[in-house]
Design a protein around this motif. Structure first.
Motif, short mmCIF file in Angstrom:
data_model
loop_
_atom_site.label_atom_id
_atom_site.label_comp_id
_atom_site.label_asym_id
_atom_site.label_seq_id
_atom_site.Cartn_x
_atom_site.Cartn_y
_atom_site.Cartn_z
N UNK A 115 63.39 -6.07 53.49
CA UNK A 115 63.56 -7.20 52.57
C UNK A 115 62.26 -7.99 52.45
N UNK A 116 61.77 -8.04 51.21
CA UNK A 116 60.55 -8.80 50.90
C UNK A 116 60.91 -10.25 50.59
N UNK A 117 61.97 -10.44 49.79
CA UNK A 117 62.39 -11.80 49.43
C UNK A 117 63.87 -11.80 49.07
N UNK A 118 64.44 -13.02 49.05
CA UNK A 118 65.84 -13.19 48.68
C UNK A 118 66.74 -13.33 49.89
N UNK A 119 68.05 -13.40 49.60
CA UNK A 119 69.06 -13.52 50.66
C UNK A 119 70.31 -12.77 50.25
N UNK A 120 70.94 -12.14 51.23
CA UNK A 120 72.18 -11.42 50.97
C UNK A 120 72.75 -10.90 52.26
#
Length: 132
Positions: A61-66
Motif C-alpha cells: 500500500x502506497x496510499x489510502x486506507x481500507x
C-alpha cells in the motif's frame, strides 16, 4: 533494460479500468521477467471480491486506507500506507477501500495484461480479451 514511466503506461493499453478498480500493468509476461508489476487504484467506498486461484500476489500500500477480509476465516486486516500483504495461499478475500487505495502489486505467474476478474473473482491463467 526495460524502462517505463507510470504516466506512459497509464496512457496506453496497459491501463485496465473496471467498476471498482483500475490497474496499470507496467511489467507483463512478454517482458520475460517471471512476474508482472502493476500500480492499482481501488476506488473509495468500494468492495471487490478477489480469488486468485491461478496466481500468487504481493501487494504494498502506497496510499489510502481500507481493509482485506479473508473469506475462509473472516479475519479482517487493516490496510494503510506501508502495509504489505501476500496472497500466498490463493486466499479468497474481499478488498474494501475507505479512502482510495494506491497499491503496488506483483503477480506470479505474470499477467499478460488483459486480465479482469471473472464472476468468482479469478483472473484466468491466460487472457485474450479485455472485458471490464
Amino acid at each position: 533494460m526495460i524502462v517505463r514511466t507510470l504516466e506512459e503506461c497509464e496512457n496506453s493499453e496497459r491501463r485496465i479500468v473496471s467498476k471498482t478498480w483500475e490497474s496499470t500493468r507496467m511489467l507483463l509476461k512478454d517482458d520475460n521477467m517471471g512476474y508482472s508489476f502493476h500500480i492499482t487504484t481501488i476506488y473509495a467506498g468500494t468492495e471487490t471480491h478477489i480469488w486468485y486461484q491461478n496466481h500468487l500476489e504481493s501487494v504494498y500500500c502506497i496510499s489510502g486506507e481500507g481493509e482485506i477480509e479473508t473469506l475462509a476465516d473472516g479475519k479482517i486486516y487493516p490496510i494503510k500506507p506501508g502495509t504489505l500483504y501476500n496472497l500466498n495461499e490463493h486466499d479468497e478475500h474481499l478488498l474494501r477501500a475507505d479512502k482510495e487505495l494506491k497499491l503496488a502489486c506483483v503477480f506470479n505467474p505474470p499477467l499478460n495484461g488483459k486480465e479482469v476478474h471473472d464472476e468468482n473473482g479469478v483472473y484466468p491463467l491466460e487472457a485474450d480479451t479485455v472485458e471490464a
